[in-house]
Motif scaffolding. Structure first.
Motif, PDB file in Angstrom:
ATOM      1  N   ASP A 315       0.806  -1.215   0.000  1.00  0.00           N
ATOM      2  CA  ASP A 315       0.000   0.000   0.000  1.00  0.00           C
ATOM      3  C   ASP A 315       0.844   1.272   0.000  1.00  0.00           C
ATOM      4  O   ASP A 315       0.306   2.372   0.109  1.00  0.00           O
ATOM      5  CB  ASP A 315      -0.918   0.030   1.241  1.00  0.00           C
ATOM      6  N   VAL A 316       2.164   1.124  -0.099  1.00  0.00           N
ATOM      7  CA  VAL A 316       3.067   2.269   0.010  1.00  0.00           C
ATOM      8  C   VAL A 316       3.447   2.786  -1.376  1.00  0.00           C
ATOM      9  O   VAL A 316       4.054   2.049  -2.173  1.00  0.00           O
ATOM     10  CB  VAL A 316       4.343   1.889   0.788  1.00  0.00           C
ATOM     11  N   PRO A 317       3.124   4.029  -1.717  1.00  0.00           N
ATOM     12  CA  PRO A 317       3.516   4.587  -3.017  1.00  0.00           C
ATOM     13  C   PRO A 317       5.039   4.688  -3.133  1.00  0.00           C
ATOM     14  O   PRO A 317       5.727   5.063  -2.179  1.00  0.00           O
ATOM     15  CB  PRO A 317       2.879   5.981  -3.015  1.00  0.00           C
ATOM     16  N   VAL A 318       5.561   4.345  -4.293  1.00  0.00           N
ATOM     17  CA  VAL A 318       6.994   4.434  -4.554  1.00  0.00           C
ATOM     18  C   VAL A 318       7.352   5.891  -4.828  1.00  0.00           C
ATOM     19  O   VAL A 318       6.783   6.521  -5.717  1.00  0.00           O
ATOM     20  CB  VAL A 318       7.390   3.542  -5.743  1.00  0.00           C
ATOM     21  N   GLN A 319       8.299   6.423  -4.073  1.00  0.00           N
ATOM     22  CA  GLN A 319       8.652   7.836  -4.174  1.00  0.00           C
ATOM     23  C   GLN A 319       9.873   8.093  -5.041  1.00  0.00           C
ATOM     24  O   GLN A 319      10.045   9.192  -5.560  1.00  0.00           O
ATOM     25  CB  GLN A 319       8.900   8.397  -2.767  1.00  0.00           C
ATOM     26  N   SER A 320      10.736   7.095  -5.171  1.00  0.00           N
ATOM     27  CA  SER A 320      11.977   7.269  -5.928  1.00  0.00           C
ATOM     28  C   SER A 320      12.612   5.912  -6.156  1.00  0.00           C
ATOM     29  O   SER A 320      12.187   4.899  -5.587  1.00  0.00           O
ATOM     30  CB  SER A 320      12.953   8.179  -5.166  1.00  0.00           C
ATOM     31  N   GLY A 321      13.680   5.898  -6.971  1.00  0.00           N
ATOM     32  CA  GLY A 321      14.421   4.664  -7.167  1.00  0.00           C
ATOM     33  C   GLY A 321      15.058   4.169  -5.887  1.00  0.00           C
ATOM     34  O   GLY A 321      15.047   2.976  -5.593  1.00  0.00           O
ATOM     35  N   ALA A 322      15.624   5.102  -5.108  1.00  0.00           N
ATOM     36  CA  ALA A 322      16.235   4.729  -3.834  1.00  0.00           C
ATOM     37  C   ALA A 322      15.191   4.176  -2.875  1.00  0.00           C
ATOM     38  O   ALA A 322      15.443   3.208  -2.149  1.00  0.00           O
ATOM     39  CB  ALA A 322      16.935   5.941  -3.219  1.00  0.00           C
ATOM     40  N   HIS A 323      14.025   4.781  -2.867  1.00  0.00           N
ATOM     41  CA  HIS A 323      12.942   4.329  -1.995  1.00  0.00           C
ATOM     42  C   HIS A 323      12.503   2.917  -2.368  1.00  0.00           C
ATOM     43  O   HIS A 323      12.341   2.045  -1.506  1.00  0.00           O
ATOM     44  CB  HIS A 323      11.768   5.308  -2.097  1.00  0.00           C
ATOM     45  N   PHE A 324      12.338   2.664  -3.659  1.00  0.00           N
ATOM     46  CA  PHE A 324      11.931   1.336  -4.123  1.00  0.00           C
ATOM     47  C   PHE A 324      12.982   0.292  -3.767  1.00  0.00           C
ATOM     48  O   PHE A 324      12.673  -0.789  -3.249  1.00  0.00           O
ATOM     49  CB  PHE A 324      11.703   1.370  -5.637  1.00  0.00           C
ATOM     50  N   ALA A 325      14.264   0.623  -4.002  1.00  0.00           N
ATOM     51  CA  ALA A 325      15.337  -0.326  -3.707  1.00  0.00           C
ATOM     52  C   ALA A 325      15.410  -0.649  -2.225  1.00  0.00           C
ATOM     53  O   ALA A 325      15.617  -1.800  -1.837  1.00  0.00           O
ATOM     54  CB  ALA A 325      16.670   0.244  -4.188  1.00  0.00           C
ATOM     55  N   SER A 326      15.238   0.351  -1.376  1.00  0.00           N
ATOM     56  CA  SER A 326      15.308   0.098   0.064  1.00  0.00           C
ATOM     57  C   SER A 326      14.125  -0.737   0.535  1.00  0.00           C
ATOM     58  O   SER A 326      14.261  -1.573   1.428  1.00  0.00           O
ATOM     59  CB  SER A 326      15.384   1.415   0.842  1.00  0.00           C
TER      60      SER A 326
END
Length: 361
Positions: A315-326
């Motif tokens: 349910d968490v929107p992806v904010q950036s590439g770094a956010h998705f990777a973490s």
């Protein structure tokens, strides 16, 4: 650029002689009394302290930052004081943590530290072990995207700590009840604050391409960027942490720490980090697009394709590439993660089974 200080430490120093106020003493004493028996100070060939290792097993196994480990066998001091020799058993190159074991360990009835079993949230008061005893800190951000020295993005827990020349990368962080939160991966020195201006952490770019917002680096202290801080807010922070300034610190979260301890303590000493087999790029700010889906991963088996845009993890929107990777790194192998994707004009949700990161990735 601030520099992480070297450590010269004696664990004979207790909280009673180090607390800067009676109020601080009341907060620190119970936790420090519990955790000080689990800490070992790793020594160099001249007897100077390099960093802490923390007891995690009744058999004399310890966990420590690899940065504090200079050789396969190291002298160490634990409270008592007692001299021990610690041998490196295994290392996890992804998180830069090492497992060590004491020779001829009898333990003296010491109870090993246990990893905290609740979500450590913002505003929770914590203790970090420093050269002169416990340092009060406060959790300010959980799951801040950060990057390790090997370019692995991870979720980091950000702390504000009382400034001290004796804080180092590799210091051990505990809750007020004495539970292990993590190992300090890096510190950023206390800011010289003008009214309206402070320092905030900053770091590297995106995973697999440019465009990701700054992320906290754990390999070394990092420079700051402007951050609005009112005079009143800054004074309140100083009141929370005593008369000194503040230091920003980062730890890998408890979930990742448990994974590392479990893996390093296993028969094969291998840590099973998550893997779904994708590469991606943040071509447009805030939009993460898959650039490669590898045939050996769960993403391919779930039908993901190059060109898909990842909108959400659960349910968490992806904010950036770094956010998705973490967020990917916090998944557990064998679990199922739901990704919401956009392909052309179509939006759909897909369940992806998380695998184990291949060796050398």
């Amino acid at each position: 650029m601030p520099v992480i200080s070297s450590l010269v430490v004696s664990l004979a120093v207790l909280a009673d002689s180090q607390a800067r106020s009676k109020a601080e003493l009341r907060v620190q004493r119970p936790a420090w009394t519990k955790v000080s028996t689990t800490l070992a100070v790793l020594k160099d060939s001249h007897g100077a302290g390099l960093g802490f290792a923390v007891l995690i097993g009744k058999d004399g196994t310890f966990i420590a930052s690899r940065n504090a480990v200079q050789s396969k066998t190291m002298d160490a001091t634990i409270s008592g004081p007692t001299q021990v020799k610690l041998q490196v058993v295994a290392e996890d190159p992804v998180t830069n943590l090492a497992l060590l074991k004491a020779e001829n360990w009898d333990g003296d009835g010491r109870a090993p530290a246990s990893v905290v079993d609740h979500e450590v949230g913002p505003d929770e008061i914590l203790l970090a072990a420093s050269a002169s005893g416990p340092v009060t800190g406060q959790m300010t951000n959980n799951r801040r995207p950060g990057v390790l020295a090997n370019s692995q993005f991870v979720p980091l827990y950000e702390m504000r700590l009382e400034s001290t020349a004796e804080l180092i990368g590799g210091a051990v962080v505990f809750t007020q009840s004495g539970e292990l939160v993590g190992v300090l991966s890096a510190t950023q020195g206390a800011p010289t604050v003008q009214f309206g201006v402070g320092l905030g952490p900053r770091g590297g770019g995106g995973f697999g391409g440019a465009g990701a917002p700054p992320a906290a680096k754990t390999s070394a202290p990092t420079p700051g960027r402007p951050l609005t801080v009112s005079p009143e807010a800054y004074q309140k922070l100083l009141q929370n942490f005593g008369p000194q300034g503040l230091t920003v610190g980062y730890v890998l979260g408890p979930k990742v720490l448990k994974r590392v301890i479990t893996g390093l303590s296993s028969d094969d000493h291998l840590v099973k980090h998550p893997y779904i087999g994708v590469e991606f790029r943040e071509v447009v700010k805030g939009k993460v697009t898959l650039t490669l889906v590898k045939p050996d991963g769960g993403a391919a088996r779930a039908g993901l394709a190059s060109g898909d845009t990842v909108l959400k993890v659960g349910d968490v929107p992806v904010q950036s590439g770094a956010h998705f990777a973490s967020m990917l790194f916090e998944q557990e192998p064998g679990s199922t993660m739901r990704l919401t994707l956009k392909r052309g004009t179509m939006v759909k949700s897909v369940d992806v089974v998380v695998g184990v990161q291949p060796a050398g990735r």
